[in-house]
Design a protein around this motif. Structure first.
Motif, mmCIF file in Angstrom:
data_model
loop_
_atom_site.group_PDB
_atom_site.id
_atom_site.type_symbol
_atom_site.label_atom_id
_atom_site.label_comp_id
_atom_site.label_asym_id
_atom_site.label_seq_id
_atom_site.Cartn_x
_atom_site.Cartn_y
_atom_site.Cartn_z
ATOM 1 N N GLN A 59 -6.125 24.484 -15.276
ATOM 2 C CA GLN A 59 -7.452 23.919 -15.581
ATOM 3 C C GLN A 59 -7.414 23.025 -16.819
ATOM 4 O O GLN A 59 -8.247 22.132 -16.962
ATOM 5 N N ASP A 62 -6.842 19.668 -15.558
ATOM 6 C CA ASP A 62 -8.067 19.144 -14.933
ATOM 7 C C ASP A 62 -9.049 18.667 -15.997
ATOM 8 O O ASP A 62 -9.632 17.586 -15.887
ATOM 9 N N TRP A 63 -9.243 19.499 -17.013
ATOM 10 C CA TRP A 63 -10.184 19.113 -18.075
ATOM 11 C C TRP A 63 -9.718 17.834 -18.774
ATOM 12 O O TRP A 63 -10.514 16.938 -19.025
ATOM 13 N N ALA A 66 -10.482 14.839 -16.935
ATOM 14 C CA ALA A 66 -11.915 14.529 -16.792
ATOM 15 C C ALA A 66 -12.545 14.007 -18.078
ATOM 16 O O ALA A 66 -13.678 13.521 -18.066
#
Lengths: 492, 492
Positions: A59, A62-63, A66
């Motif tokens: 994650q 992913d963060w 983003a």
């Protein structure tokens, strides 16, 4: 920005767990029962496995993908930079390797302590070989080619390169060797007499820590074999050591660790339990411990104040006056131990380790040849032979703890301290008058506001450069300071 | 069986992390700087969040489903039973609630300590109300209907029910009240005279700990406000306290905690860092601390030995001989503090807490009415009024730490200790002769081999029943023992 908030919440928990793991380390050195070593290895390995899993958590990727860095403030961008760097490094290291290394290090520490007590390098060598093999494996995984030592160095001093350090150390060495030889040709200053009880030494250590602004409400002082500072934010503990015949060891170990600890205690509280909430690198950290210990703590002005406190605590201890005391705490003498070395010779101890460990990691030196290599190099640099392994290759905890790439940051820190001290003196004209009263606040406030406060906000070289009004760090100011100070002390 | 091996490897890591969290608790009570409390809350919350995530990890459910218990040995089946139980409980508690509770408890501890120092219940009440609300929420989530208090009790004493304890305590109470009244109508024994320096008390504490077989290589003794034992396996630490006028507080707190710690130290090493590698329940744990402290530590035989050591340490302290010393350490007198209570009155203190906390959790008593309810109940049971909150409702750490359902296990432990002592005396005929020499090995070996060694292998009632040769535990032996001992001491 939701992704950034989520990332930071996750990261805060990781930093809290890292603090817990750090406190286990403190406990191991100060409080842990001897028979708990094996179990502690399992506990540390479990913590390391949790921390590693968090550092490589998908994650995070992913963060990071983003988040738009342009939408963040400078602190946010700096957080992102640190997280991105440590995530990239962590994802390259297999979890198996990280856990294996943690378990081995905990075990090796006990083996090293016994080997040191027994003065038996051979009983430590197999564990050291295992550690080096794992660190080499790690360095290979991290490296994009070139000197694999640099991959380890990066962990302690982001952005530093072995070849740059080699160049800097090459510039340091001849003037240090020349200064050392000139000083040692002169008569020695008067030494202390008598014995110094532990209670008095620890009392004085606490007094001195307080005089440097160390906050005891958010810290504590204990004894350990090898003094260290541990923790960030509101729980920053230091350790020191005492020896009955040498009150200066305790005194200056304490001031040194107070320098480290004050850096941590003085970081912007807004960064607590975030990647920016700790010292930015080992080199910058060491610049704080060394400027507290040496440029301030061993200055003529501050030692005058200390002398009075020493007299209050121990009565007459064979030193006639402040000038003699100043000379005594700055005595340059032959000795085997890095942590007891004076300012003139300290960096020579470090350069020795830097060259040997770089050779070990690069595979140019075997563990079996290390003891001889140490002894040869020591003889060459200092002119006399190492008498026993505990005074030589076994004296430091670092390699048993897997810390390869750490040693050169000591000398880098001295270089930084030289630069900072030059700027500090320009910024605080009445400094010596304050120090003569035991008031370090002019110095420590300046260091807090111009460096410590920023934590990890700026990169290592940048924070030093900023504090020095835009001048990039170099070895010149340190050498000038040493030659002037010891030239005066020894009448060169 | 691969699923079982994987489950156990995972579980070992969880147990290692639980040991780390426990050590943070020890640190908080003994070493932590005062200003670190907020940061520590975050650290504990992070640990709790990691532990919670592991306890509810979906792969545990998969492993449990894949394992055939019939293919396991008895220890494997017991591991499975414990893991299944704690997984089922953990999956019912939301992660948010677990983290919130951990954070609140860390903060509440500091508030409680300050309220206790200030004798101000009202400054603690709001934090207590928050804790109770969260524990009620937890109990509701765990409960399948019926008394929600039982859902909390289950955490400390698997299989126990509030109504059974109520029945047992109802049977205990009249004979204890009668014994108390009869004893207090008799003249008091001679008390100690003079002051007892801390150093001497701590030295004696360590001597006594050693005499009970506490292994200092795998433990240590420190001071804390509220004595406790902490850790399992090879790192089991105890704390004690000293008071200048009362040497018995330190002495018997130490022996009490040594009972807890010896249980942990003596568990089958094969169970280290597994669910079976710790005491099976709080009640069984307390049976060990109490039988060490009271049935053995306050026996005529062992106190004879202690008396000599006390004389060696403190000289004449106003007690003429061994018989007078035996009477003094068993003095029954009025007092407010549970941890200082004698064997006769101790359980009355516990019954008070059991009834109040059960009413709090069931919602039959509000936090605003608690102080008055405590004071009324104390007056009714003991015949005199509580003088200040630190002698009353604020005296114990438990509720500030969220420990509801814990108190009754103290009296259950006393009941178990009564049963065990009866069996021990039958099994070791020369017991008193050994104890008179300060040799507790006959007693502690029997307890180790018949109870402590098994750790979590058998369920609480079962392990007591087995140690007692098949007789199920009841309050009878404890009452018989107390009436005989204190009848003799007080000439009833």
């Amino acid at each position: 920005m939701q992704a950034f908030d989520d990332l930071m919440a996750f990261q805060r928990e990781t930093e809290a767990l890292a603090q817990v793991a750090g406190r286990l380390g403190w406990d191991q050195e100060t409080m842990m029962p001897r028979g708990a070593a094996d179990q502690r290895s399992d506990e540390l390995a479990a913590m390391e496995s949790v921390l590693h899993a968090r550092r490589v958590a998908p994650q995070i990727g992913d963060w990071l993908a983003a988040i738009d860095p342009e939408a963040l403030d400078p602190a946010g961008r700096a957080q992102l930079r640190d997280i991105r760097r440590s995530h990239a490094r962590a994802t390259r290291i297999p979890a198996r390797l990280a856990a294996e290394l943690a378990r081995l290090i905990s075990r090796a520490h006990v083996i090293w302590a016994e080997a040191r007590a027994d003065d038996d390098y051979n009983s430590f060598a197999p564990a050291l070989a295992e550690i080096i093999a794992l660190r080499q494996e790690e360095a290979q995984a991290l490296s994009d080619g070139g000197d694999i030592y640099d991959a380890l160095l990066e962990d302690y001093e982001p952005g530093a390169k072995g070849r740059d350090l080699e160049a800097m150390f090459t510039a340091l060495r001849p003037r240090l060797v020349a200064l050392r030889e000139a000083v040692l040709a002169r008569p020695s200053p008067q030494g202390v007499k008598g014995t110094f009880d532990e209670h008095g030494q620890m009392k004085l250590a606490r007094l001195v820590a307080r005089s440097f602004g160390y906050d005891f409400k958010r810290g504590r002082v204990d004894k350990a074999v090898h003094p260290f500072s541990s923790g960030s934010g509101d729980d920053v503990r230091i350790t020191t050591r005492t020896a009955p015949l040498d009150p200066f060891g305790c005194l200056y170990s304490t001031i040194h660790e107070v320098g480290h600890a004050s850096y941590e205690q003085n970081i912007n509280p807004a960064y607590r339990l975030t990647p920016l909430g700790k010292g930015v690198s080992m080199g910058v950290h060491e610049s704080q411990s060394r400027i507290y210990e040496n440029q301030i703590g061993r200055s003529r002005a501050y030692t005058g104040w200390i002398y009075g406190k020493m007299r209050d605590t121990f009565g007459d201890f064979g030193i006639a006056d402040e000038d003699a005391f100043y000379a005594a705490v700055n005595e340059v003498k032959n000795g085997y131990i890095r942590t007891e070395a004076d300012e003139v010779q300290y960096n020579l101890h470090v350069l020795l380790r830097f060259d040997l460990e770089r050779a070990l990691i690069r595979g140019d030196l075997s563990v079996g040849d290390l003891e001889a290599a140490w002894n040869d190099r020591f003889k060459a640099d200092f002119g006399y032979a190492v008498d026993k392994p505990s005074d030589g290759v076994l004296q430091d905890v670092h390699w048993s703890a897997g810390l390869f790439g750490y040693f050169p940051t000591y000398s880098l820190g001295n270089v930084y301290a030289g630069c900072l001290y030059q700027s500090l003196r320009d910024a605080v004209p009445g400094l010596d008058d304050q120090l003569a009263e035991g008031d370090t606040s002019g110095a420590t406030d300046w260091l807090r506001d111009n460096l410590q406060h920023f934590g990890g906000l700026y990169e290592p070289r940048e924070v030093i450069t900023r504090a020095c009004g835009g001048t990039a760090p170099s070895e010149g100011p340190l050498l000038d300071y040493l030659e002037e100070k010891f030239g005066g002390l020894y009448g060169l």
